[in-house]
Design an enzyme around this catalytic site. Structure first.
Site, PDB file in Angstrom:
ATOM      1  N   LYS A  96       0.690  -1.233  -0.012  1.00 39.28           N
ATOM      2  CA  LYS A  96       0.120  -0.048   0.092  1.00 39.28           C
ATOM      3  C   LYS A  96       0.916   1.199  -0.293  1.00 39.28           C
ATOM      4  CE  LYS A  96      -2.651   2.739   3.044  1.00 39.28           C
ATOM      5  NZ  LYS A  96      -3.517   2.739   4.426  1.00 39.28           N
ATOM      6  N   GLY A 184     -10.795   7.401   7.259  1.00 38.02           N
ATOM      7  CA  GLY A 184     -11.946   8.188   7.562  1.00 38.02           C
ATOM      8  C   GLY A 184     -13.395   7.405   7.899  1.00 38.02           C
TER       9      GLY A 184
END
Ligand code: SF4
Lengths: 254, 371
Positions: A96, A184
């Site tokens: 990632k 988030g």
């Protein structure tokens, strides 16, 4: 119903990816893995310390697909260097890419991320770039060889949910790659919403790690992600502004 | 533009009346805000906030857990040399004290490093007194090259340097800079720094910014609390941190809140920073700068440190000796007396008992070496 999600050649049954940071103890990691049903786990290479007994890697169950991240990188070069070290250290070839040059809001740097994606995809990595949801950047990441796109729902650790909803919607409809909403998401309902919108998976850490009961929260997310996915597959009915009579044209017949 | 211009502006504020004008309502308003401004910071440091410490603590803890989770980073300092050309009235290394000075040679350094690394540390802060002759940049650089074999991250706390010198040290593997202004109040600064290059206020004030310009990953600043009115010193420190954070978003800005500790000399500061005041300062730092790392040193007693881990702190030193070679040699002179003398295992146990994860490694300088 069989609905496998194949990423980097690996078929996954769970669409919930989890993290390893922020836990009060590493021994929680295998427990969270079990309650979340997750099969992909991200780990910051900067936290890996092979010389230490407390090495975070000792706590990750062996069946998990590892997604090492380049957290701490501020440039494409740093991200590339970290990814190569992770592979050399035996953490597999998924990565990632996280390139953050702004330490105040921790927003990803899309242009550096595109550069790192190009280099690493060419080296055979399964590259999952973490990004600010922007269509042209996502298309460039795809062209650079990304295996999926990981746009943020809101700034990292903010638990603010899907603040970028409209942009996510655009990425989901325009980019022909799995979209994994990362960062988030604070509530299971938000994870469900992302999945209903058509996201392929969600990744979260803070929401579970900082819950009062992380294991129960992991379970809540497991169920929410799976419900959201089912709703997406079922095809949500169109949203109407005003209440609609169930048979507007023929109701008079009753 | 440098922070000095802000200092000149902030110096003009009428502090005597300013602190009194805030009420608990102002503090509560600040607690509800997303991004706090200069006035909110003043409110949090004002006497009115003393009655709102619990509310401040709740919010500070929430913010800390959200941004940093349940982890506590651990590091330890290593004193390389105690030669110093300055006379600072609060420090045992001051040039007026007569004791056998020393600096570590390569072999001693290796011994010290392996003992520290064996206790688990991967992050190290190296310190020297200020002596360009005895511990010049070249010496620090040679030491860092050796230390990189033992540690994932090495930071420095040495005399203020030029941008070029900072760059040189970065190339040798340093990734963080700690530099305390000690005292922001200019007149007091002059009074406490009696002799030596440290007298030049502005050279010190601008050094953290030079560190940011050179490209350090992390820059840590602080005021030595107790040297002047703590509200004002904490206010200037937090404003300095915000200035650096806004101007150098790629650099991780951190704060420390060290309190004055006994040392060789007799000096006793006028301003008494109580535990309550220290807590108020740390909470104000956290609320004003939600993402900044806040370091707590072993200057504070164990019982207080155990409580502060829940109030905004993200980094702690442990297993500390403030003398040169103090992990392998005896007979050195400590820079000041520490207060929490527990060993590393005891700190680990305390953190775990507090539901926190001790983290020894959070970065690796090897990962940034050229590909
Ligand atoms: S505080 Fe630093 S500069 Fe001042 S006397 Fe001590 S070692 Fe020297």
């Amino acid at each position: 119903m069989s609905d496998p999600f194949v990423l980097g050649g690996i078929p996954l049954t769970s669409r919930l990816f989890i993290g390893t940071g922020k836990y009060s103890r590493n021994t929680l990691i295998p427990e969270v893995v079990a309650s979340s049903g997750s099969q992909v786990i991200t780990v910051a290479l900067r936290r890996v310390d092979p010389q230490s007994q407390e090495n975070i890697m000792n706590y990750i169950p062996s069946q998990m697909t590892l997604l090492p991240n380049t957290s701490g990188a501020r440039t494409a070069e740093e991200a590339v260097r970290i990814a190569r070290l992770a592979r050399a250290a035996g953490l597999g070839n998924w990565v990632k890419i996280e390139v953050i040059s702004d330490q105040k809001y921790l927003l990803p740097d899309n242009s550096e991320t595109i550069r790192a994606t190009e280099i690493l995809a060419a080296e055979g990595f399964v590259v999952l770039p973490y990004m600010s949801p922007d269509l042209s950047a996502a298309l460039r990441m795809k062209a650079a060889g990304a295996a999926a796109i990981m746009p943020l729902g809101a700034p990292i650790g903010s638990n603010r949910g899907l603040q970028t909803k409209e942009l996510l919607r655009i990425l989901i409809s325009e980019v022909d790659l799995p979209i994994i909403v990362d960062a988030g998401i604070g509530r299971p309902s938000e994870a469900a919403e992302a999945m209903e919108m058509g996201a392929s998976a969600v990744l979260l850490n803070t929401a579970i790690a900082t819950a009062r009961d992380p294991l129960l929260m992991a379970e809540a997310f497991r169920e929410a992600v799976s419900s959201g996915r089912k709703a997406y597959l079922a095809g949500l009915g169109p949203v109407e502004e005003a209440a609609v009579h169930s048979s507007p044209l023929t109701g008079f017949l009753n | 533009m440098s922070f000095y211009e802000t200092v000149l502006r902030l110096e003009q504020l009428p502090y005597e009346t300013l602190w009194k004008q805030f009420t608990a309502e102002d503090v509560n308003r600040a607690l509800r805000k997303e991004r706090l401004d200069e006035h909110d910071l003043q409110a949090l440091l004002s006497p009115a906030a003393a009655s709102c410490l619990e509310e401040m603590a709740q919010r500070a803890q929430q913010l800390t857990r959200k941004h940093f989770g349940h982890v506590m980073q651990l590091f330890t300092p290593m004193y390389l040399a105690d030669f110093c050309v300055n006379h600072c009235t609060y420090c045992s290394f001051s040039s007026i004290y007569d004791f056998p000075r020393k600096k570590l040679g390569p072999e001693e350094l290796r011994q010290e490093a392996s003992v520290i690394a064996a206790s688990g540390f991967r992050h190290l802060l190296v310190l020297t007194g200020e002596s360009r002759k005895e511990s010049p940049t070249a010496y620090v650089k040679d030491c860092v090259k050796i230390l990189r074999e033992y540690f994932s991250s090495v930071s420095i706390e040495v005399n203020p340097l030029s941008i070029e010198e900072y760059r040189e040290l970065m190339e040798a593997g340093v990734d963080g800079l700690t530099l305390y202004q000690e005292v922001y109040h200019q007149e007091t600064y002059r009074k406490l720094h009696i002799k030596g290059p440290k007298r030049v206020y502005r050279n010190r004030l601008d050094a953290p910014e030079r560190g940011c310009q050179a490209g350090f990953r992390a820059v840590n600043i602080g005021a030595l609390l107790g040297m002047y009115d703590w509200r004002q010193e904490a206010f200037f420190t937090a404003m300095h941190a915000r200035y650096l954070q806004d101007k150098y978003p790629e650099c991780e800005i951190g704060l420390s809140a060290p309190r004055f500790r006994p040392y060789l000399g007799e000096f006793n500061p006028d301003s008494d920073v109580t535990d309550r005041a220290l807590v108020q300062i740390i909470l104000a730092y956290r609320l004003f700068l939600p993402r900044a790392g806040i370091t707590l040193s072993t200057r504070e007693p164990a019982s207080l440190r155990d409580r502060l881990v829940h109030l905004g702190i993200t980094k702690m030193s442990a297993g500390v000796s403030t003398e040169v070679g103090g992990h392998t040699q005896t007979g050195g002179t400590p820079q000041f007396e520490i207060s929490d003398s527990r060993n590393v295992q005891e700190i680990i146990d305390m953190l775990i008992a507090n539901n926190l994860q001790p983290v020894f490694k959070d970065w690796d300088i090897l990962t940034v070496a050229p590909v």
